[in-house]
Design an enzyme around this catalytic site. Sequence first.
Site, mmCIF file in Angstrom:
data_model
loop_
_atom_site.group_PDB
_atom_site.id
_atom_site.type_symbol
_atom_site.label_atom_id
_atom_site.label_comp_id
_atom_site.label_asym_id
_atom_site.label_seq_id
_atom_site.Cartn_x
_atom_site.Cartn_y
_atom_site.Cartn_z
ATOM 1 N N ASP A 1 6.328 0.044 10.887
ATOM 2 C CA ASP A 1 5.835 -1.282 11.252
ATOM 3 C C ASP A 1 6.641 -1.778 12.448
ATOM 4 O O ASP A 1 7.758 -1.300 12.687
ATOM 5 C CB ASP A 1 5.957 -2.268 10.080
ATOM 6 C CG ASP A 1 4.999 -3.443 10.214
ATOM 7 O OD1 ASP A 1 3.883 -3.361 9.677
ATOM 8 O OD2 ASP A 1 5.356 -4.435 10.875
ATOM 9 N N CYS B 1 -8.492 -6.583 6.448
ATOM 10 C CA CYS B 1 -8.837 -7.667 5.526
ATOM 11 C C CYS B 1 -9.629 -8.739 6.274
ATOM 12 O O CYS B 1 -9.243 -9.912 6.322
ATOM 13 C CB CYS B 1 -7.598 -8.242 4.867
ATOM 14 S SG CYS B 1 -6.329 -8.821 6.016
ATOM 15 N N LYS C 1 0.824 -1.209 0.000
ATOM 16 C CA LYS C 1 0.000 0.000 0.000
ATOM 17 C C LYS C 1 0.856 1.256 0.000
ATOM 18 O O LYS C 1 0.481 2.274 -0.591
ATOM 19 C CB LYS C 1 -0.970 -0.034 1.188
ATOM 20 C CG LYS C 1 -1.968 -1.187 1.113
ATOM 21 C CD LYS C 1 -2.887 -1.212 2.309
ATOM 22 C CE LYS C 1 -3.851 -2.398 2.228
ATOM 23 N NZ LYS C 1 -3.154 -3.697 2.402
#
Length: 419
Positions: free
Chosen positions: A263, A359, A245
């Site tokens: 992250d 998701c 992304k």
Amino acid sequence: MTALSPNASRHLADKALELISQLDEAVAGGEPADVVLNQYFRAHKQHGAKDRRFLGDAIFSWFRWNGWVSSEPRERAAALACLLDGLAHPPVSSLVNAANIPSDTVQRLSAADLAGKARAFQALTGHAVSLNELLPGWVKEELAADVFTPCVEAFQKRPPTWLRARSVRPAAILQALSEQNIQAILHANLPEALAVPGSSALAQLSPAVQSQFEVQDLASQAVGLVCAPRPGETWWDVCAASGGKSLHLADLMRQQGRVLATDVRPDALRRLRVRADRAGCAIITTAAVKGLEYPTKELFDGVLVDAPCSGLGTWSRQPDARWRTPRTDIARRAEQQKAILAQATRRVRPGGVLVYSVCTLTRAETLDRAHDFLAHHPDFQPGTVQHPLSGKTEPGGMWVYPWDGPCDGMFIARFERKA
């Protein structure tokens, strides 16, 4: 093309049975099947691309149909799973012959729709089966009633691999793929999205061709389009992982502006750095974080929170995940999502955008999370979203369902900070 001898086919079939036993144990212990399988392939380099493709397909068929076949003897169960998935590898015939499955049943199991597969399976085994058995029992209670059945049907079909064309015309990529006997199909509404069969040999393409696209699921591409970043803006991808992304944001910004990708996994960020260098993307900076201690006081034009989640939307592509995801994971992830969102809101400038995506399809991680966010953050309001796949205008949030692509299932919400 050299055909496999009967002995070679039997050997591969036996290897598949051996790996199924090993991976059954690994998945029961919470390990992802693809990680364990890749470790095996790295340690056993004698398997060529075709062998690896069969072994991978057979193993994922096993987990996809495990709820139906697991009560059968192991060899027969593996054969049935391969047939239900429509696999045509030569070693499948060795499994089928050893299991004494009649040829007319082979055809019905392979070609029928899900209801037809259930009838053929019952006729062969004498066991009645239902959709509920293909997923853990708790799933039905966590999904909206009208999506459970279509979700099960979608989860039982392997989706294609989706590519996102970068700066070149998709027609050029189609031509390059065709020259390697890889047949791709353009999405009807997203001309930069191309679907190729799931086991296509993309890794064998030349670096020049690979640089023209990114492997990125259609649902993931929809997230970037909902963000709709503009050239010159600053964006923060909070949970960037390996950066699909982030790279999409940078391309949508025409490589003008800045994308901060963070992250908790340094290895994932290293993979992002490699991908960004290969793509010639210089506007992405990366930073590893610990917990919720984010390394910035900057205000951004946009913040993307693609949050950790239970992952139900990926179960067509990762069928083993359905058997290693406990129901308790949903509540745990929902609390984690709430905490990440609370941190991310502080870095959105007045008039800026916050996009939340997961998701998964559970109510607790999607609509409930969006409603809770707005209830606790009165300085934000729902943003209008145009669904990238249908073109319809959605108020505040939207769904990409597994049958839409087919692709992963995704929930995406867009919030705007009041000026």
